[in-house]
Motif scaffolding. Structure first.
Motif, PDB file in Angstrom:
ATOM      1  N   ARG A  12       0.840  -1.210   0.000  1.00 39.50           N
ATOM      2  CA  ARG A  12       0.000   0.000   0.000  1.00 39.50           C
ATOM      3  C   ARG A  12       0.872   1.256   0.000  1.00 39.50           C
ATOM      4  O   ARG A  12       0.603   2.207  -0.716  1.00 39.50           O
ATOM      5  CB  ARG A  12      -0.931   0.008   1.220  1.00 39.50           C
ATOM      6  CG  ARG A  12      -2.261  -0.685   0.993  1.00 39.50           C
ATOM      7  CD  ARG A  12      -3.282  -0.323   2.087  1.00 39.50           C
ATOM      8  NE  ARG A  12      -2.821  -0.700   3.428  1.00 39.50           N
ATOM      9  CZ  ARG A  12      -3.012  -1.893   3.963  1.00 39.50           C
ATOM     10  NH1 ARG A  12      -3.637  -2.856   3.292  1.00 39.50           N
ATOM     11  NH2 ARG A  12      -2.589  -2.161   5.182  1.00 39.50           N
ATOM     12  N   LEU A  13       1.931   1.233   0.816  1.00 43.54           N
ATOM     13  CA  LEU A  13       2.829   2.396   0.873  1.00 43.54           C
ATOM     14  C   LEU A  13       3.455   2.653  -0.497  1.00 43.54           C
ATOM     15  O   LEU A  13       3.715   3.783  -0.867  1.00 43.54           O
ATOM     16  CB  LEU A  13       3.932   2.171   1.905  1.00 43.54           C
ATOM     17  CG  LEU A  13       3.508   2.121   3.367  1.00 43.54           C
ATOM     18  CD1 LEU A  13       4.707   1.770   4.246  1.00 43.54           C
ATOM     19  CD2 LEU A  13       2.932   3.456   3.814  1.00 43.54           C
ATOM     20  N   SER A  14       3.705   1.604  -1.244  1.00 39.15           N
ATOM     21  CA  SER A  14       4.349   1.750  -2.548  1.00 39.15           C
ATOM     22  C   SER A  14       3.321   1.831  -3.668  1.00 39.15           C
ATOM     23  O   SER A  14       3.685   1.847  -4.832  1.00 39.15           O
ATOM     24  CB  SER A  14       5.269   0.559  -2.809  1.00 39.15           C
ATOM     25  OG  SER A  14       6.060   0.292  -1.692  1.00 39.15           O
ATOM     26  N   ARG A  15       2.051   1.875  -3.309  1.00 43.39           N
ATOM     27  CA  ARG A  15       0.967   1.912  -4.298  1.00 43.39           C
ATOM     28  C   ARG A  15       1.058   0.757  -5.276  1.00 43.39           C
ATOM     29  O   ARG A  15       0.921   0.934  -6.473  1.00 43.39           O
ATOM     30  CB  ARG A  15       0.975   3.236  -5.071  1.00 43.39           C
ATOM     31  CG  ARG A  15       0.843   4.477  -4.208  1.00 43.39           C
ATOM     32  CD  ARG A  15      -0.550   4.626  -3.641  1.00 43.39           C
ATOM     33  NE  ARG A  15      -0.663   5.844  -2.851  1.00 43.39           N
ATOM     34  CZ  ARG A  15      -0.358   5.915  -1.547  1.00 43.39           C
ATOM     35  NH1 ARG A  15       0.058   4.846  -0.902  1.00 43.39           N
ATOM     36  NH2 ARG A  15      -0.489   7.050  -0.896  1.00 43.39           N
ATOM     37  N   PRO A  92      -3.720  11.039  -7.338  1.00 41.17           N
ATOM     38  CA  PRO A  92      -3.358  10.142  -6.235  1.00 41.17           C
ATOM     39  C   PRO A  92      -4.597   9.724  -5.443  1.00 41.17           C
ATOM     40  O   PRO A  92      -4.603   8.695  -4.781  1.00 41.17           O
ATOM     41  CB  PRO A  92      -2.410  10.977  -5.385  1.00 41.17           C
ATOM     42  CG  PRO A  92      -2.557  12.385  -5.844  1.00 41.17           C
ATOM     43  CD  PRO A  92      -3.119  12.360  -7.228  1.00 41.17           C
ATOM     44  N   ALA A  96      -6.984   5.474  -4.271  1.00 42.00           N
ATOM     45  CA  ALA A  96      -7.097   5.146  -2.849  1.00 42.00           C
ATOM     46  C   ALA A  96      -8.298   4.249  -2.580  1.00 42.00           C
ATOM     47  O   ALA A  96      -9.245   4.249  -3.325  1.00 42.00           O
ATOM     48  CB  ALA A  96      -7.209   6.405  -2.022  1.00 42.00           C
TER      49      ALA A  96
END
Lengths: 96, 478
Positions: A12-15, A92, A96
């Motif tokens: 998730r942090l790195s998408r 961005p 999400a």
């Protein structure tokens, strides 16, 4: 050991969107990478200053003098979707 | 019984340094240029590039650290702060986490936890939808700002109200402006302030759950935003509901607070030492230069003025604006033993108001040289003219640049020095205004204002207010 939740968190942090299989594979692979790096923990570092750089250099600084920037066309030439002189990217928020 | 709460506020202030080039590359800094005309392989994060820190940025940073009374680090290193977002092409920001350049400072009554150097992010504009991030379908990225040197100043949670944050923020801004290392222009974003806000029962030493208020672009808005947030948190606790840790945006137009999506869940930035940069070990020369080049800072200047007898308010006003302080000192020097308190009041009061009234003129364009104002203040101080007449003269001076003595002579403003003449006028005004006169005799002292006004009108402001009051009271039996 690293668990599935941690893999998903880092993804998730790195998408990154991972399939179920990828999550399973990565959970195993990342764990073995971490185990490998963990060997460093065996080294006695008592009294050793934290190293921020392996080259014994300091104060590599630059004078505050402008140098020419890239032409905008060149800067944008690798952009997949330039728009009005800007790099256009997916919102961005949308992912999400 | 209801619990009394106190607000606990800490600030993170980002200051864009006014160097010529970016923090880690030679691209020129700019504001308002076309997008993406100041980029290079370093600030676009193309593969294989290496950052090299800007020496001037580091020197500016040390000046800020010295002005904030910080301990300046003998070894300072850089770290990577990892987050994935389009405003940052490396997917990390170069910042200082473990060893920032300055720690443990103080400005006014607020302690500084530390100050560190970092690079600014690019500017993103969200298109589609409402233009705000929510509901947008794409973002346009402009890297002109990406890589601008920033000093982030982090305070201890030593502030307790919106008003205190505004006042302290203004002191900080004035201090940095004085150093000449930043434009500190909040509207253009060269000074940005985030606030961490929590509340706790008075007397408690534990910190409550905090919320973060982002990017407010004036200290007035920050004051209002913080007050709104403190009220919101109090209402939550009083209703028995918890405060949730989140990032908020204050909309000054509506006075509402909105929750923002954070760039990274739970601020998991996975800091690591930046292997592309070697430590900065400032030389003694750099430390000396930072400490010895400090100009007189606003807090010190305010203290010096107060020691001269200037009121606290005027001292602060003068100290925050170098130009006004310089003018004040010139008037003081030009005058013949004028009282600093009186001069400060004329400069920050009458002159400032008159310039505002006349086309909002800046001090630099005023028609009033310091020596002329000194002469005017001297006339009032020596009771040649009344204070009211002084204001009339000043109006003329600001509008035409005339000399005060000339204006006094032309307009016949010289104070009535013959007390017999003044007494006659006082008696006449009492006679013509029986109603207020009766009220004053009956003990309503406030009614005397109408009579003072009458005398001033009759004398065209040429009477000394103190003397008028004395005569009126004498004849009304007070």
């Amino acid at each position: 050991m690293i668990d599935r939740e941690q893999v998903l968190h880092v993804a998730r942090l790195s998408r990154l969107r991972l399939t179920e299989e990828e999550v399973d594979t990565l959970t195993g692979e990342l764990s073995s990478v971490l185990d490998h790096v963990d060997k460093l923990a065996e080294v006695d570092i008592e009294g050793v200053e934290p190293t921020s750089h392996v080259v014994p250099l300091e104060n590599v600084l630059r004078d505050d003098v402008p140098v020419p920037s890239l032409d905008r066309d060149v800067a944008l030439s690798q952009a997949p979707d330039p728009h009005d002189g800007a790099f256009r990217v997916p919102s961005p928020q949308a992912e999400a | 019984m209801s619990t009394e709460y106190e607000a606990v506020i800490g600030l993170e202030i980002h200051v864009q340094l006014s160097t010529r080039t970016k923090m880690f590359c030679g691209c020129e800094l700019s504001f308002g240029d076309d997008p993406n005309v100041h980029t290079c392989p370093v600030c676009l994060a193309l593969p294989g590039v290496l950052p090299v820190p800007n020496r001037t940025a580091f020197e500016y940073a040390l000046k800020i650290g010295a002005a904030l009374d910080c301990e300046l680090a003998t070894v300072s290193t850089f770290d990577r702060k990892n987050y994935f977002y389009p405003d940052n092409p490396k997917a990390y920001q170069i910042t200082q986490a473990a060893r920032p350049f300055a720690v443990n400072g103080k400005l006014g009554d607020v302690r500084i936890h530390h100050a560190h150097l970092e690079e600014d992010a690019a500017k993103t504009i969200h298109t589609g939808g409402s233009g705000r991030i929510k509901g947008s379908d794409a973002s346009l990225v402009d890297f002109n700002r990406g890589g601008t040197p920033l000093v982030e100043i982090v305070t201890e949670p030593d502030l307790h109200s919106g008003a205190q944050v505004r006042e302290w923020g203004q002191l900080l801004r004035a201090t940095i402006k004085q150093l000449g290392v930043s434009d500190v222009n909040m509207e253009e974003g060269s000074l940005r302030c985030d606030a961490n806000v929590s509340i706790r029962p008075v007397g408690s030493t534990e910190l409550g759950v905090k919320t973060e208020m982002k990017n407010m672009n004036s200290f007035r808005f920050i004051e209002r935003g913080i007050d709104a947030e403190v009220a919101r948190q109090k209402a939550l606790l009083e209703a028995g509901e918890p405060v949730v840790q989140e990032t908020l945006h204050f909309d000054p137009a509506t006075g509402e607070l909105h929750s923002l999506r954070s760039k990274e869940e739970a601020h998991d930035y996975r800091y690591l030492p930046e292997p592309d940069l070697v430590p900065v070990v400032p030389t003694q020369e750099m430390f000396d230069e930072a400490r010895n080049s400090l100009p007189e800072l606003p807090a010190d200047r305010a203290r010096r003025y107060e020691d001269l007898g200037v009121s606290e308010q005027a001292a602060l006003l003068l100290s925050f604006e170098t130009e006004w302080a310089g003018y004040f000192e010139e008037v003081l020097d030009a005058g013949d033993s004028l009282e600093p308190r009186v001069v400060a009041n004329w400069v920050t009061g009458e002159l400032s108001a008159e310039l505002r009234r006349q086309e909002d003129r800046p001090l630099a364009d005023s028609n009033v040289p310091p020596a002329s104002l000194a002469a005017l203040i001297g006339l009032v101080a020596r009771k040649k003219i009344s204070h009211g007449a002084g204001k009339t003269v000043l109006e003329e001076m600001v509008s035409t640049g005339a000399d005060p003595e000339t204006v006094v002579a032309d307009k016949g403003l010289e104070q009535i020095s013959d007390s017999g003449e003044l007494e006659k006028i006082v008696l006449q005004v009492i006679e013509e205004n029986p109603k207020p006169a009766e009220q004053v005799r009956a003990g309503n002292e406030k009614a005397i204002g109408a009579l003072v006004g009458g005398v001033m009108k009759a004398t065209q402001g040429r009477a000394d207010g103190g003397e008028v009051n004395r005569l009126l009271r004498q004849h009304l039996g007070l």
